[in-house]
Every structure is written in structure tokens, then in C-alpha cells.
Design a protein around this motif. Structure first.
Motif, PDB file in Angstrom:
ATOM      1  N   THR A   1       6.974  51.628  27.490  1.00  0.00           N
ATOM      2  CA  THR A   1       8.053  52.627  27.369  1.00  0.00           C
ATOM      3  C   THR A   1       7.633  53.926  28.028  1.00  0.00           C
ATOM      4  N   ALA A   2       6.421  54.382  27.726  1.00  0.00           N
ATOM      5  CA  ALA A   2       5.941  55.633  28.337  1.00  0.00           C
ATOM      6  C   ALA A   2       5.855  55.508  29.845  1.00  0.00           C
ATOM      7  N   TRP A   3       5.425  54.342  30.317  1.00  0.00           N
ATOM      8  CA  TRP A   3       5.310  54.144  31.780  1.00  0.00           C
ATOM      9  C   TRP A   3       6.691  54.202  32.425  1.00  0.00           C
ATOM     10  N   CYS A   4       7.676  53.511  31.825  1.00  0.00           N
ATOM     11  CA  CYS A   4       9.034  53.537  32.380  1.00  0.00           C
ATOM     12  C   CYS A   4       9.595  54.952  32.358  1.00  0.00           C
TER      13      CYS A   4
ATOM     14  N   LYS B   1      -3.025  44.534  29.045  1.00  0.00           N
ATOM     15  CA  LYS B   1      -1.934  44.994  29.891  1.00  0.00           C
ATOM     16  C   LYS B   1      -1.645  46.459  29.651  1.00  0.00           C
ATOM     17  N   ALA B   2      -1.724  46.880  28.399  1.00  0.00           N
ATOM     18  CA  ALA B   2      -1.501  48.293  28.096  1.00  0.00           C
ATOM     19  C   ALA B   2      -2.583  49.144  28.727  1.00  0.00           C
ATOM     20  N   ILE B   3      -3.840  48.694  28.587  1.00  0.00           N
ATOM     21  CA  ILE B   3      -4.954  49.458  29.172  1.00  0.00           C
ATOM     22  C   ILE B   3      -4.796  49.516  30.694  1.00  0.00           C
ATOM     23  N   MET B   4      -4.481  48.358  31.315  1.00  0.00           N
ATOM     24  CA  MET B   4      -4.341  48.339  32.772  1.00  0.00           C
ATOM     25  C   MET B   4      -3.235  49.269  33.225  1.00  0.00           C
ATOM     26  N   THR B   5      -2.104  49.256  32.485  1.00  0.00           N
ATOM     27  CA  THR B   5      -0.981  50.121  32.858  1.00  0.00           C
ATOM     28  C   THR B   5      -1.395  51.575  32.805  1.00  0.00           C
ATOM     29  N   TYR B   6      -2.087  51.960  31.741  1.00  0.00           N
ATOM     30  CA  TYR B   6      -2.493  53.361  31.582  1.00  0.00           C
ATOM     31  C   TYR B   6      -3.542  53.744  32.638  1.00  0.00           C
ATOM     32  N   VAL B   7      -4.519  52.857  32.871  1.00  0.00           N
ATOM     33  CA  VAL B   7      -5.571  53.162  33.853  1.00  0.00           C
ATOM     34  C   VAL B   7      -4.983  53.259  35.261  1.00  0.00           C
ATOM     35  N   SER B   8      -3.949  52.432  35.561  1.00  0.00           N
ATOM     36  CA  SER B   8      -3.330  52.513  36.889  1.00  0.00           C
ATOM     37  C   SER B   8      -2.728  53.881  37.132  1.00  0.00           C
ATOM     38  N   CYS B   9      -2.244  54.529  36.043  1.00  0.00           N
ATOM     39  CA  CYS B   9      -1.724  55.889  36.201  1.00  0.00           C
ATOM     40  C   CYS B   9      -2.835  56.837  36.628  1.00  0.00           C
ATOM     41  N   TYR B  10      -4.041  56.637  36.084  1.00  0.00           N
ATOM     42  CA  TYR B  10      -5.186  57.449  36.518  1.00  0.00           C
ATOM     43  C   TYR B  10      -5.449  57.231  38.011  1.00  0.00           C
ATOM     44  N   TYR B  11      -5.417  55.963  38.404  1.00  0.00           N
ATOM     45  CA  TYR B  11      -5.698  55.653  39.817  1.00  0.00           C
ATOM     46  C   TYR B  11      -4.706  56.369  40.736  1.00  0.00           C
ATOM     47  N   HIS B  12      -3.390  56.252  40.392  1.00  0.00           N
ATOM     48  CA  HIS B  12      -2.376  56.859  41.249  1.00  0.00           C
ATOM     49  C   HIS B  12      -2.451  58.374  41.201  1.00  0.00           C
ATOM     50  N   ALA B  13      -2.788  58.930  40.004  1.00  0.00           N
ATOM     51  CA  ALA B  13      -2.893  60.388  39.905  1.00  0.00           C
ATOM     52  C   ALA B  13      -4.023  60.910  40.787  1.00  0.00           C
ATOM     53  N   PHE B  14      -5.175  60.262  40.716  1.00  0.00           N
ATOM     54  CA  PHE B  14      -6.324  60.759  41.484  1.00  0.00           C
ATOM     55  C   PHE B  14      -6.221  60.388  42.960  1.00  0.00           C
TER      56      PHE B  14
END
Length: 892
Positions: free
Chosen positions: A38-41, A236-249
Motif C-alpha cells: 500500500t505504501a509503495w503504491c 517481498k516486503a523487504i525487497m520492495t522497501y529496499v528497492s526504494c533505497y536503491y532508486h532513491a540513491f
């Protein structure tokens, strides 16, 4: 999406096809996924000004689902249906699912009806598929992508942190240090990583989530309590959240790259400006140096001394060697900088650089051209001035030398001319004074040219504006005045001496006669002594005879020479008689010569002693030359016999090898007789070698009695031995060829006659054209067309395999015998086989031993060993095996 991306997505999604239904039943994992997804969407939907509250309810009509896909993909989807009916909702969801499928994603067990019906499991699976495709799949690190790429990125970024060990997307993140390490690695100012503790995961996780939300714009998708309270957090939750770090950095890294690009552009601009400033400075300095240098080069003020002009020339050379080369480098560097700057400006789409007025490259080249023109003019002026000063210095030095010589010569001459010594002089002294005065007058006349040269040099120095002309003129005037005074004094003294001369004329005449005859006689004696003591080197009897004849002629002149000696001594005796008779004061010696009677008698005695010594030396040398002449004649007599003998033998051997008298055996016998006679001739060669050694020991270098040298004889003898051996070998080979190929003597004679006929130059070989004509005469059809040329080339490759360009008689015989033998081989083999086999169609080894001589039988059996052994008769050969063993398959 290309094929590779599609394959990556399919491979990655394959383990998720059944979506792990059992795990979805875990309430803790489902809770984590609901919150995270939900947060990702919402992190994407808020860009469109909306969000969702309940993930399975808010996507049922498909509108926000399509909007989410448009936001994250940047593409427009088909126009959605705005109706409220179920069919409209299913249509919208299908459009979204079709779009996802168009990106290469394989949707398994997910249909539009389940999404419209609010199936939480299918909705979460769909959102996870979208996250994989649009947030994780495009991650690529070191040739790995998607999940492995994201994991590798995390491992690389957290590698410097010893208390962080990322191996997966669940339990490796429970202590929160992995999230904090990612933030600290990229934004170290946001987290004091040193204060974090591994045993306080709640603080670590909350710190990372809060900092990411506040400073990195990453929404809080996870709860620290949920992660700590779960044995294995949802991957999946961890991967989704970590991917946000990747895209942010990675976005920050792109911004940094953009900043670096701007800095690079600015650096290029600064470098260009620096090059402009350097160009302006270099141009100004170079033009200023040219401006200061040209006046110095245009200075044409001459110097008075060669030393000063040489210093100017040295300064100019220093300028050329030390000062100008750096400026040449500066000018070259200036042009390089200008071209480099223009290239950089052009590459960066900047306007071309325009230097200040007067500082263009063309301006500098023009100024440089003016400098070189001035330099050339200055150098020419320097060289001309140096040549002028050299001329002046040369003339001044010449003037000083001639003046010094003249002044040295005239020193004391005026005092000498004013002496009255002739008043108390004897007759001989008067005569000497008169002769001396005559000599002085001659010397004075000779010095007239020097005085005129001194005056002419002084005049030229004045015309060339010599700086020290006054002192030159004063010295020249003094010399001219002194010269006039010497002329007057000379005339006065001559008149006084002539008056006194008549008183002592008789004695003077005798002294003069003595001097005139003593001098040539003395010269004759000195020449005779030199000739008698001169060493001589002769090589022939004629030369020593010539020296002996000349010596005899010299001895014949000795009586006349003795008479001349007595006459000269008689003149001296007559003077002594007059002196004694008239009591003349004869304190002095003969003024005309230094040769006295004692010296004449001493030299005459020496000549008389040298004559017999010369006689003895000539006799000894004559005997030695007679011995040498005997050696020459002895060697010449033998060489004149041996040389023609060798030549005759060579010609006879050549005729034997060419002519066709008798059989080859007769020729071979004849040649062996020749070889024996040649070998028997060897003692005469050895005797000639002994005579040659004596000639060398006697140092005899030529011999008119023969044209043959020992070297000629040796070479001829070696050629003779080689020729007879080679000719014998050729005849032996011809016999072997004849016997092996079955050639008759008539055929050999025919071949030799044809070969000799076309051997026009009797060289023993045939050229290509001669060989071709010979083949045609023997019946070969070799035309001038391409086929004929090809056939002739084939034949030449056989007879001349080394391509030396000639065909020997042996090669000719081999070819002709081969051509003849090729037509008879099969019949010969069959006839030989039938004779040995009798009525059988085979032949055995025992029959060969019985029918053939032992040595030939064993050789034949050895050749046939690989072919023996018929099926019916062991150790036997049929006709084909027999012929193959003897002649080879190629010959048959």
C-alpha cells in the motif's frame, strides 16, 4: 521490453507461479505485505494526486490500477471505462493486466474477475508482479539483475560495515543495521552510525525508517515491531522497501553525475579561458621581444677593430644559439595553443577565439618574418664588416711586416755606406768590397719593389679609411725618405770603390777565376760521392749491367777531373806567388768562395776511395742477378712445356667425351689411360713447385721467359684432374643408364650424334631452344602452340629439375632412355615372368634361388617379400605381384 528482459522476468517469476499460498495464510506476512505494498503504491499515486486506503478494495474498478501503471511506466494506457457495472470494472482490470503482459510479464493464476471480486491474495500477487517488473527487474549490478542484482548492490554498499552481513531479504535485515548502513554509505551526515548497537534492533529500524521518510522521501512501508516480532520477515516486503533505497540513491547518483558534467563543462571553460590568457601573454611577450630585438639587429654602426666585430659576431651567435631557440619554441607553442584552443571551442560549440588586435597568429608570423629579415640583414652586414676589417687587418699587418723587414734590412746601411774602409784595404778586400757593394746594389734594387709595395699598401689603407692611418702615413714617409738617402750614399761609395779597384785588379781576377772553377768542381765531387754511396735495388741482369756501364763511364772521367783539380790548385798557387812577390797584405780569404784547396783535396781523396768499393758492390750484385736469371729460365722452360700440355689434355678429354669413337667401354678405357698418364705427370708438377719456391726465396717477382705463373699451373692441373674424373663418371653413368634401360650402342650413338649436332658452341650442354630442336629432330611432336609449349615445359622439368637453364648429355640420355623404356616395360616383365614360371601362372621363392645368382636372388626376394603369399601357394607371386615388386606400380 526486449527478449533478455522478458526472459529475466519469466525466470524470476517462475518460482512465484503458485504465489506460495500457504505463506499467504500467515497473518503476520500478509499484514507486512498489505502495509508495504500500500505504501509503495501510494508513493507513486500521490504523484497523480490520489492514494488508496484498502489495497483489495481500491483497485477493484481498475481505474487506480491503470493510473498506477501510467505513473510508474510513463506511458498512456487505453481509455478506461467510466461505468459502474461489473463488466466495466473487468474491462479496466483486463486493460491493466494486458499492459502488464505487454511488458513481458507472465501472469499466473491472476484474472480480472478475482481483482474485481476483491480477492486479497490475487491483488497482492498482482501488485508484487508490478513491483518486480517496474521496481526490481531493471536493477542491474555487475551483469546480475532483478533480485540478485538488488542483493548484490546491498552487499557491495554494506561491505565496509563489519557488523552487517546481507545474504537475503528476510533475516539479514532484522537488526536494522543493513538499512542504517545503506543510508550512512550514501548520506553519512544523516546517521551517526557509530552509536548504533546490534542488540538494539528496534532503535536501529525506527532510526532508518524515520530518516528515510524525512530526508530521502521514502515512505514508511514497514513497522519495526512487525519485523522484530516475526521469525522470518516477509521477503517481498523487504525487497520492495529496499528497492526504494536503491532508486532513491541511484537518483542521487544521477544528480551527482549531472553536477559532475556541469563541473566538467565549467572546467573546460576555465581551461579555455586559461589558454586564452596564456595565448595573450605569450603573444605579448613574444611581440615585445621581437620589438626589442629588431632595433639591435638594425644597428649598423661599425667597429674599428676586428676584436670588437668578432665580439658582435659572437653576440649574434649567442642570440642564435641561446636567445632565439626558446623564442622559436614559444612561437611554436603559441600556434599549438591557438590551434588546441580553437579545436576545444569548436568541439564544445563555442565561438572561435579572436585574439586582441595585433596579436593574431598572422600578426606574430609577420613580426617574426620582419625579425628574420632584420636578422638576415644583420648577419650579412656583420660578415661584410668582418671581411672588410679582415682585409684592413691583413693590409695593416702586411704593412707592418714589410715595413719591419725593410727597416731591419736598412738598419746600419747608412753607416756602412759612409765608411772609409777601402782606403786601408788590401787588394782582396777592395775586390770583396766592390763585389759586396755590387751585391748590395742588387739587393737595393730588389728592395725597390718592397718600398713600392709599402707605399701602395699605405695608400690602400687610406682609401679604406683605416682608423690608424696617421701612424701608417708617418712610418711610410720615413721609409721613403730613408730610401732616397740610401740611393745617394750607394752611388757615392761605388765611385770610391771603383777608383781603388784598379790597384788590386790582378789578384781579384785570380780569386774570381778560382771561385768560378772551384764551385762546379766541388759540386761535381759532392755529386760523385753521393752517387758512389747511393744504395741500389735491381731485379734484372739488364738493370745491373746498366749500372755497371754508368760506373765505368764515371771512372773514365776521373783523369779529366784530376786535371781540373790541379788547374784550380794552380790558380791558388799563383795568387800565393803574387802575394809573396809584391808583399801584398793578404790577411783575408777569397771573397768569392769558401772552398779552400784543403777541402778540395780532402773530397778528391774520398772519391778515389769510394770507387773500388762501388766496383765490388756492382760485381756482387751482378753475380746475384745472373743466378736469378738462371732460375727464371729454368722455371720458364718447364712452365712453357707443362702449361700447353695441360691445355692439350683438357682439349683431348673434351673431344673424347663428345666424339663417338667405339663403345662406351672403349671410351671409358681410353679415359682411364688418360687419367693414368695424367697422374704419372705429377712429378713434373712437383719439380716445378720446387723451382717456384727457389724463385720466391730469391724475391724474384717477374719472369719474361714465360707467361705462365705457378698459380696458373696449379689451377690448370686441378681443373685437369677434376675434368678427367668428372668425364669418367659421366661415361660410367651412361653405361649404367644404357644397361639399366636396355639401350643399344646404336641408340647411344644416335643420341650422342643428335646432342653434338645441336651443341653449336661445343660446351657439352644444350640450351632450351637447342634441346627443343633436338627433340623435334628425334620425332617429338612439339608445336609452337600452347599444348606444345606445355609439353616442352613438362620435359624441361624432367631434364632440368634445378632450373639452371641447360641440359647435360647425362640428363638427355636419362630422359631418352626413360621414354624408350616406358614403352617396353610391360612386355619385358611378362616375358621374364613366363620364362621363370614356365607353364604355371606364378613363381616361387625357391625357383628364384635356383634360377638366379645368389646375390641377385636374395636382393629380388627382399624386394618381393611384401607381395609374396598367394591363397593357393604360400611364398609365391603372380604376374602383377612380381612386376610390382620389381618395377613399382608407377612404372607399370
Amino acid at each position: 521490453m526486449d527478449h533478455y528482459d522478458s526472459q529475466q522476468t519469466n525466470d524470476y517469476m517462475q518460482p512465484e507461479e503458485d504465489w506460495d499460498r500457504d505463506l499467504l495464510l500467515d497473518p503476520a506476512w500478509e499484514k507486512q505485505q498489505r502495509k508495504t505494498f500500500t505504501a509503495w503504491c501510494n508513493s507513486h499515486l500521490r504523484k497523480a494526486g490520489t492514494q488508496i486506503e484498502n489495497i483489495e478494495e481500491d483497485f477493484r474498478d481498475g481505474l487506480k490500477l491503470m493510473l498506477l501503471l501510467e505513473v510508474i511506466s510513463g506511458e498512456r494506457l487505453a481509455k478506461p471505462e467510466r461505468g459502474k457495472m461489473r463488466v466495466h470494472k473487468i474491462s479496466n482490470v483486463n486493460k491493466a493486466l494486458d499492459f502488464i503482459a505487454s511488458k513481458g510479464v507472465k501472469l499466473v493464476s491472476i484474472g480480472a474477475e478475482e481483482i474485481v471480486d476483491g480477492n486479497a491474495k490475487m491483488t497482492l500477487g498482482m501488485i508484487w508482479t508490478i513491483i518486480l517488473r517496474f521496481a526490481i527487474q531493471d536493477i542491474s549490478v555487475e551483469e546480475t539483475s532483478a533480485k540478485e542484482g538488488l542483493l548484490l548492490w546491498c552487499q557491495r554498499k554494506t561491505a565496509p560495515y563489519k557488523n552487517v552481513n546481507i545474504q537475503n531479504f528476510h533475516i539479514s535485515w532484522k537488526d536494522g543495521l543493513g538499512f542504517c548502513a545503506l543510508i550512512h554509505r550514501h548520506r553519512p551526515e544523516l546517521i551517526d552510525y557509530g552509536k548504533l548497537r546490534k542488540d538494539d534492533p528496534l532503535t536501529n529500524l525506527n532510526t532508518a525508517f524515520d530518516v528515510a521518510e524525512r530526508f530521502l522521501d521514502i515512505p514508511k512501508m514497514l513497522d519495526a515491531e512487525d519485523i522484530i516480532g516475526t521469525l522470518r520477515p516477509d521477503e517481498k516486503a523487504i525487497m520492495t522497501y529496499v528497492s526504494c533505497y536503491y532508486h532513491a540513491f541511484s537518483g542521487a547518483q544521477k544528480a551527482e553525475t549531472a553536477a559532475n558534467r556541469i563541473c566538467k563543462v565549467l572546467a573546460v571553460n576555465q581551461e579555455n579561458e586559461q589558454l586564452m590568457e596564456e595565448y595573450e601573454k605569450l603573444a605579448s611577450d613574444l611581440l615585445e621581444w621581437i620589438r626589442r630585438t629588431i632595433p639591435w639587429l638594425e644597428n649598423r654602426v661599425p667597429e674599428n677593430t676586428m676584436q670588437a666585430m668578432q665580439q658582435k659576431l659572437e653576440d649574434f651567435r649567442d642570440y642564435r644559439r641561446l636567445h632565439k631557440p626558446p623564442k622559436v619554441q614559444e612561437k611554436c607553442q603559441l600556434e599549438i595553443n591557438f590551434n588546441t584552443l580553437q579545436t576545444k571551442l569548436r568541439l564544445s560549440n563555442r565561438p572561435a577565439f579572436m585574439p586582441s588586435e595585433g596579436k593574431m597568429v598572422s600578426d606574430i608570423n609577420n613580426a617574426w618574418g620582419g625579425l628574420e629579415q632584420a636578422e638576415k640583414g644583420y648577419e650579412e652586414w656583420l660578415l661584410n664588416e668582418i671581411r672588410r676589417l679582415e682585409r684592413l687587418d691583413h693590409l695593416a699587418e702586411k704593412f707592418r711586416q714589410k715595413a719591419s723587414i725593410h727597416e731591419s734590412w736598412t738598419d746600419g746601411k747608412e753607416v756602412m755606406l759612409q765608411q772609409k774602409d777601402y782606403e786601408t784595404a788590401t787588394l782582396s778586400e777592395i775586390k770583396a768590397l766592390l763585389k759586396k757593394h755590387e751585391a748590395f746594389e742588387s739587393d737595393l734594387a730588389a728592395h725597390q719593389d718592397r718600398v713600392e709595395q709599402i707605399a701602395a699598401i699605405a695608400q690602400e689603407l687610406n682609401e679604406l679609411d683605416y682608423y690608424d692611418s696617421p701612424s701608417v702615413n708617418a712610418r711610410c714617409q720615413k721609409i721613403c725618405d730613408q730610401w732616397d738617402n740610401l740611393g745617394a750614399l750607394t752611388q757615392k761609395r761605388r765611385e770610391a770603390l771603383e777608383r781603388t779597384e784598379k790597384l788590386l785588379e790582378t789578384i781579384d781576377q785570380l780569386y774570381l777565376e778560382y771561385a768560378k772553377r772551384a764551385a762546379p768542381f766541388n759540386n761535381w765531387m759532392e755529386g760523385a760521392m753521393e752517387d758512389l754511396q747511393d744504395t741500389f735495388i735491381v731485379h734484372t741482369i739488364e738493370e745491373i749491367q746498366g749500372l755497371t756501364t754508368a760506373h765505368e763511364q764515371f771512372k773514365a772521367t776521373l783523369p779529366d777531373a784530376d786535371k781540373e783539380r790541379q788547374a784550380i790548385l794552380g790558380i791558388h798557387n799563383e795568387v800565393s806567388k803574387i802575394v809573396q812577390t809584391y808583399h801584398v797584405n793578404m790577411a783575408g780569404t777569397n771573397p768569392y768562395t769558401t772552398i779552400n784547396p784543403q777541402e778540395i783535396n780532402s773530397k778528391w781523396d774520398h772519391v778515389r776511395q769510394l770507387v773500388p768499393r762501388r766496383d765490388q758492390a756492382l760485381m756482387e750484385e751482378h753475380a746475384r742477378q745472373q743466378h736469378n736469371e738462371r732460375l727464371r729460365k729454368q722455371f720458364g722452360a718447364q712452365a712453357n712445356v707443362i702449361g700447353p700440355w695441360i691445355q692439350t689434355k683438357m682439349e683431348e678429354i673434351g673431344r673424347i667425351s663428345i666424339e663417338m669413337h667405339g663403345t662406351l667401354e672403349d671410351q671409358l678405357s681410353h679415359l682411364r689411360q688418360y687419367e693414368k698418364s695424367i697422374v704419372n705427370y705429377k712429378p713434373k708438377i712437383d719439380q716445378l713447385e720446387g723451382d717456384h719456391q727457389q724463385i720466391q726465396e730469391a724475391l724474384i717477382f717477374d719472369n719474361k721467359h714465360t707467361n705462365y705463373t705457378m698459380e696458373h699451373i696449379r689451377v690448370g692441373w686441378e681443373q685437369l684432374l677434376t675434368t678427367i674424373a668428372r668425364t669418367i663418371n659421366e661415361v660410367e653413368n651412361q653405361i649404367l643408364t644404357r644397361d639399366a634401360k636396355g639401350i643399344s650402342q646404336e641408340q647411344m650413338n644416335e643420341f650422342r650424334a643428335s646432342f653434338n649436332h645441336f651443341d653449336r658452341d661445343h660446351s657439352g650442354t644444350l640450351g632450351p631452344e637447342e634441346f627443343k630442336a633436338c627433340l623435334i629432330s628425334l620425332g617429338y611432336d612439339i608445336g609452337n602452340d600452347a599444348q606444345g609449349e606445355a609439353e616442352f615445359a613438362r620435359i624441361m622439368s624432367i631434364v632440368d629439375p634445378n632450373r639452371i637453364g641447360v641440359v647435360t648429355f647425362q640428363a638427355f640420355i636419362d630422359f631418352m632412355s626413360r621414354e624408350t623404356a616406358d614403352t617396353d616395360t610391360a612386355d619385358q616383365v611378362m616375358a621374364s615372368f613366363k620364362i621363370l614360371a614356365g607353364d604355371k601362372n606364378y613363381i616361387t621363392v625357391d625357383e628364384l634361388r635356383r634360377e638366379l645368382p645368389p646375390d641377385q636372388a636374395e636382393y629380388c626376394i627382399a624386394r618381393m617379400a611384401p607381395y609374396t603369399g598367394l591363397d593357393s601357394v604360400p611364398g609365391a607371386l603372380d604376374y602383377m605381384s612380381f612386376s610390382t615388386a620389381l618395377y613399382g606400380e608407377s612404372d607399370l
